[in-house]
Design a protein around this motif. Structure first.
Motif, PDB file in Angstrom:
ATOM      1  N   LYS A 197      49.931  28.288  22.024  1.00  0.00           N
ATOM      2  CA  LYS A 197      50.666  27.293  22.819  1.00  0.00           C
ATOM      3  C   LYS A 197      50.566  27.616  24.308  1.00  0.00           C
ATOM      4  O   LYS A 197      50.415  26.718  25.151  1.00  0.00           O
ATOM      5  CB  LYS A 197      52.124  27.255  22.387  1.00  0.00           C
ATOM      6  N   ALA A 198      50.632  28.909  24.647  1.00  0.00           N
ATOM      7  CA  ALA A 198      50.555  29.321  26.055  1.00  0.00           C
ATOM      8  C   ALA A 198      49.218  28.929  26.669  1.00  0.00           C
ATOM      9  O   ALA A 198      49.151  28.493  27.824  1.00  0.00           O
ATOM     10  CB  ALA A 198      50.773  30.824  26.169  1.00  0.00           C
ATOM     11  N   LEU A 199      48.131  29.071  25.914  1.00  0.00           N
ATOM     12  CA  LEU A 199      46.808  28.696  26.412  1.00  0.00           C
ATOM     13  C   LEU A 199      46.769  27.218  26.790  1.00  0.00           C
ATOM     14  O   LEU A 199      46.280  26.846  27.855  1.00  0.00           O
ATOM     15  CB  LEU A 199      45.745  28.983  25.356  1.00  0.00           C
ATOM     16  N   ILE A 200      47.287  26.386  25.895  1.00  0.00           N
ATOM     17  CA  ILE A 200      47.295  24.940  26.163  1.00  0.00           C
ATOM     18  C   ILE A 200      48.238  24.621  27.312  1.00  0.00           C
ATOM     19  O   ILE A 200      47.944  23.783  28.179  1.00  0.00           O
ATOM     20  CB  ILE A 200      47.697  24.151  24.900  1.00  0.00           C
ATOM     21  N   ASP A 201      49.393  25.286  27.356  1.00  0.00           N
ATOM     22  CA  ASP A 201      50.358  25.039  28.432  1.00  0.00           C
ATOM     23  C   ASP A 201      49.764  25.351  29.802  1.00  0.00           C
ATOM     24  O   ASP A 201      49.976  24.615  30.774  1.00  0.00           O
ATOM     25  CB  ASP A 201      51.621  25.889  28.221  1.00  0.00           C
ATOM     26  N   VAL A 202      49.029  26.459  29.891  1.00  0.00           N
ATOM     27  CA  VAL A 202      48.419  26.852  31.170  1.00  0.00           C
ATOM     28  C   VAL A 202      47.375  25.821  31.591  1.00  0.00           C
ATOM     29  O   VAL A 202      47.360  25.346  32.731  1.00  0.00           O
ATOM     30  CB  VAL A 202      47.787  28.256  31.062  1.00  0.00           C
ATOM     31  N   ALA A 203      46.492  25.468  30.664  1.00  0.00           N
ATOM     32  CA  ALA A 203      45.463  24.472  30.975  1.00  0.00           C
ATOM     33  C   ALA A 203      46.093  23.138  31.340  1.00  0.00           C
ATOM     34  O   ALA A 203      45.693  22.480  32.315  1.00  0.00           O
ATOM     35  CB  ALA A 203      44.522  24.303  29.784  1.00  0.00           C
ATOM     36  N   TYR A 204      47.104  22.740  30.570  1.00  0.00           N
ATOM     37  CA  TYR A 204      47.792  21.464  30.810  1.00  0.00           C
ATOM     38  C   TYR A 204      48.428  21.434  32.201  1.00  0.00           C
ATOM     39  O   TYR A 204      48.281  20.454  32.949  1.00  0.00           O
ATOM     40  CB  TYR A 204      48.860  21.267  29.730  1.00  0.00           C
ATOM     41  N   SER A 205      49.129  22.502  32.561  1.00  0.00           N
ATOM     42  CA  SER A 205      49.847  22.540  33.832  1.00  0.00           C
ATOM     43  C   SER A 205      48.904  22.409  35.020  1.00  0.00           C
ATOM     44  O   SER A 205      49.154  21.640  35.952  1.00  0.00           O
ATOM     45  CB  SER A 205      50.656  23.840  33.945  1.00  0.00           C
ATOM     46  N   PHE A 206      47.801  23.154  34.980  1.00  0.00           N
ATOM     47  CA  PHE A 206      46.863  23.101  36.103  1.00  0.00           C
ATOM     48  C   PHE A 206      46.133  21.756  36.160  1.00  0.00           C
ATOM     49  O   PHE A 206      45.998  21.160  37.226  1.00  0.00           O
ATOM     50  CB  PHE A 206      45.844  24.242  36.008  1.00  0.00           C
ATOM     51  N   LEU A 207      45.680  21.274  35.021  1.00  0.00           N
ATOM     52  CA  LEU A 207      44.915  20.034  35.022  1.00  0.00           C
ATOM     53  C   LEU A 207      45.790  18.826  35.319  1.00  0.00           C
ATOM     54  O   LEU A 207      45.333  17.849  35.915  1.00  0.00           O
ATOM     55  CB  LEU A 207      44.206  19.848  33.676  1.00  0.00           C
ATOM     56  N   LEU A 208      47.053  18.890  34.934  1.00  0.00           N
ATOM     57  CA  LEU A 208      47.973  17.793  35.234  1.00  0.00           C
ATOM     58  C   LEU A 208      48.220  17.683  36.733  1.00  0.00           C
ATOM     59  O   LEU A 208      48.261  16.598  37.306  1.00  0.00           O
ATOM     60  CB  LEU A 208      49.305  18.005  34.504  1.00  0.00           C
ATOM     61  N   LYS A 209      48.340  18.838  37.368  1.00  0.00           N
ATOM     62  CA  LYS A 209      48.606  18.870  38.814  1.00  0.00           C
ATOM     63  C   LYS A 209      47.338  18.635  39.614  1.00  0.00           C
ATOM     64  O   LYS A 209      47.362  18.028  40.679  1.00  0.00           O
ATOM     65  CB  LYS A 209      49.219  20.222  39.195  1.00  0.00           C
TER      66      LYS A 209
END
Length: 652
Positions: free
Chosen positions: A308-320
């Motif tokens: 979950k942390a891997l997806i959260d990190v990718a999601y946070s950066f790509l969303l911003k």
């Protein structure tokens, strides 16, 4: 965006295999049993886009038979690129841009000539892309590599690129091709950042700020950031002071001195590498606890939490990071790995939401519960045949249950187990978990794609604010089947149901029987019906109500004025529709499309024939034109139909 890929002798893929990935939408999934080659596709793209040309895992059978001469392994992805997105300002770029234009025109206009299944599949793929993408606005490019070879490779087109050279009728030599396309491979892939997260990825290592993957996510180069942080003259002063220090030491030693073998001073790369080693290597990603206690290093999280942390990190950066300089393609192998089913839903929704920022997401998965939450995406079912060959079936997720229903009719009920039974079970499970959430989803389950087209505009606010999803299943029987599967768990007192599911069907001339319980506050089953006793007004009635006349479809329940305006759009094609529009005025007391005109029986037949034409595809065409007109300023303030308001009231 990558729309497909050709593989030859790569891992499980022996011989040339064509894998469709997307028809231009941002979310793509690869599904199938273990060992069919889903992850191999993601790994192959990694080899090509991240230039790992010497580390390909070659198919063992191909190795044993020999892969020399013409039997070489290759990977050739297919790109769909909006022309304006390709760099075209510098002189060198302009030359490569022109070559991209020639190559693209050649592929758009020429079918692959080899009489193979992969060639036929690619030709069909290009024809599908042509329906949605204009070749004047988009490039389609095949840009590949051979194993252990730095030359560019165009798959089946390699020997037919006759636009090269002064004599188009003569096929160019391999040397001419490589000279003509010198720098072209690097030019194309430089527009992309491919991030691949294999299932065995170490979250501790992957999330360190100095890794290539994290720098791609941040769209920043740490080395450049450090260089900018070092003030002018700092490096010069360091070398000067250290040089004085060494001279002092040497004055004491008398018979000895310190001298570098390759250089005597620090360079900027030396300083940057040491700063990265000393500063960034000690920074570890930690999870913030909700209760305010101490931070938890990601290395200490459970397997599911790490994933979950891997997806959260990718999601946070790509969303911003909306203004990234390169097109980001995020490929995730089994996002659901080690997660409880209740967490899988959020995991996949995050990945899908990234496509709104124009990122391409490609996943491989065994969990099909994500299928109903994808409003626009695709799935590629990869299977291994008895002959030990791999095959791939592509289908659109926009109306995936309807697609499966239609596919079942073509194959007389026989479909691969992976998306026939499993997708249905995961669908039910997925909907159930979604309505159990504290911030639940809501659902309208309907029969056809045309309903989904109407509803996505009619219920636009509910989709955005109430997590409403529209799910077309292809037939009344499929809607009833889903209702029956949801009824027992929703009735179970051990479940706290927070969301709503509305099953909605047409009224057919023959009565249908459903074990419907109309006292349930979370699960509803309605029919659309035009009530003759109430000025033909459209009503939502319980599915088992005896009223069957008149038969009522979604096309009978629309706004009368928008309905007429939409019909006008088809008068050039259909003389019968033109005649109706010319001779009939809209009734003053019209309450819906069914009562718009005072029609003779023959004219009613003409309307029905119009909607049934093109194997029923006119329903889709009409729906698309209807919602286009509905959103125009003149019509958008029209009062909503009562049946639509009733559904909104249930959802809200």
């Amino acid at each position: 965006m990558i729309t497909s890929i050709f593989l030859r002798h790569f891992k499980i893929y022996k011989g040339i295999t064509f894998i469709p990935i997307s028809e231009g939408v941002g979310f793509s999934s690869l599904i199938g049993e273990n060992g069919v080659g889903k992850s191999s596709v993601l790994e192959a793209i990694d080899c090509v886009l991240n230039q790992k040309n010497n580390n390909w895992p070659i198919n063992n059978e191909a190795k044993n038979e020999g892969v020399g001469g013409d039997n070489f392994p290759y990977i050739a992805p297919v790109f769909l690129i909006k022309k304006e997105k390709l760099r075209n300002t510098k002189l060198a770029d302009q030359e490569l841009f022109r070559k991209a234009e020639k190559l693209s025109n050649f592929i758009w206009n020429n079918n692959l000539k080899a009489p193979t299944k992969s060639s036929s599949a690619f030709n069909e793929h290009v024809n599908e892309l042509k329906k949605s993408y204009d070749k004047d606005d988009y490039f389609i490019l095949i840009v590949g590599k051979k194993h252990n070879d730095n030359s560019i490779y165009f798959g089946g087109y390699q020997n037919y690129l006759d636009f090269i050279g002064e004599k188009p009728t003569i096929k160019p030599s391999e040397k001419e091709i490589q000279e003509y396309f010198k720098g072209f491979y690097d030019y194309i892939i430089s527009h992309y950042s491919y991030l691949y997260i294999p299932v065995e990825t170490d979250v501790f290592t992957y999330t360190k700020l100095e890794t290539v993957e994290m720098q791609k996510l941040m769209d920043k180069n740490i080395q450049d950031e450090i260089v900018k942080a070092i003030k002018p003259g700092t490096l010069k002063q360091i070398n000067k002071d250290l040089n004085y220090f060494v001279k002092d030491v040497e004055s004491i030693l008398e018979e000895y001195e310190y001298k570098g073998y390759h250089k005597n001073s620090l360079t900027m790369p030396d300083l940057v590498s040491k700063i990265i080693e000393a500063y960034f290597s000690i920074k570890v990603l930690n999870k913030k606890p909700k209760n305010g206690s101490k931070l938890i290093p990601v290395s200490e999280l459970s397997s599911g939490e790490k994933r979950k942390a891997l997806i959260d990190v990718a999601y946070s950066f790509l969303l911003k990071n909306k203004n990234t300089n390169s097109n980001v393609i995020l490929a995730v192998d089994e996002p659901e790995a080690s997660l409880h089913i209740s967490a899988c839903y959020d995991q996949f929704e995050k990945l899908f939401s990234l496509t709104k920022n124009k990122h391409q997401i490609i996943i491989s998965t065994h969990w099909y519960g994500f299928l109903p939450i994808v409003l626009n995406g695709s799935a590629t079912s990869i299977r291994k045949k008895a002959s030990n060959e791999n095959s791939a079936d592509f289908f659109n997720l926009y109306n995936y249950r309807e697609t499966i229903t239609q596919a079942r009719k073509k194959t007389k009920g026989k479909l691969p187990i992976d998306y026939n039974i499993k997708s249905y079970n995961d669908l039910v499970q997925s909907i159930l978990f979604s309505i159990l959430k504290n911030e639940p989803y809501n659902w309208i389950v309907c029969e056809g794609l045309s309903e989904k087209i109407y509803f996505e505009i009619m219920f636009k606010n509910e989709i955005e604010n109430n997590k409403l999803r529209i799910l077309p299943l292809g037939s009344f029987k499929e809607v009833r089947k889903l209702y029956n599967n949801l009824l027992s768990p929703i009735k179970d007192p051990d479940y706290t149901i927070n969301g709503k599911v509305i099953c909605l069907i047409d009224t057919d001339s023959e009565r249908v029987e459903v074990d419907y319980e109309n006292n349930n506050k979370n699960l509803f089953f309605y029919r659309l019906w035009n009530n003759k006793k109430n000025n033909l007004k459209t009503e939502l009635i319980d599915v088992n109500r005896n009223s069957m006349n008149p038969p009522t479809e979604i096309e009978d329940c629309l706004n009368p004025y928008v309905y007429k305006q939409t019909l006008i759009e088809f008068t050039e094609e259909y003389e019968s529709i033109k005649s109706i529009i010319s001779n009939c005025e809209v009734r003053e007391n019209a309450t819906n499309s069914y009562s718009t005109f005072d029609l003779r029986d023959s004219e009613k037949d003409d309307i029905k024939a119009f909607f049934d034409d093109n194997q029923g595809y006119n329903k889709i065409r009409f729906a698309e034109k209807y919602i286009e007109i509905l959103q125009k300023p003149f019509f958008k303030d029209e009062n909503e139909m009562e049946w639509i308001m009733k559904i909104k009231k249930v959802i809200n």
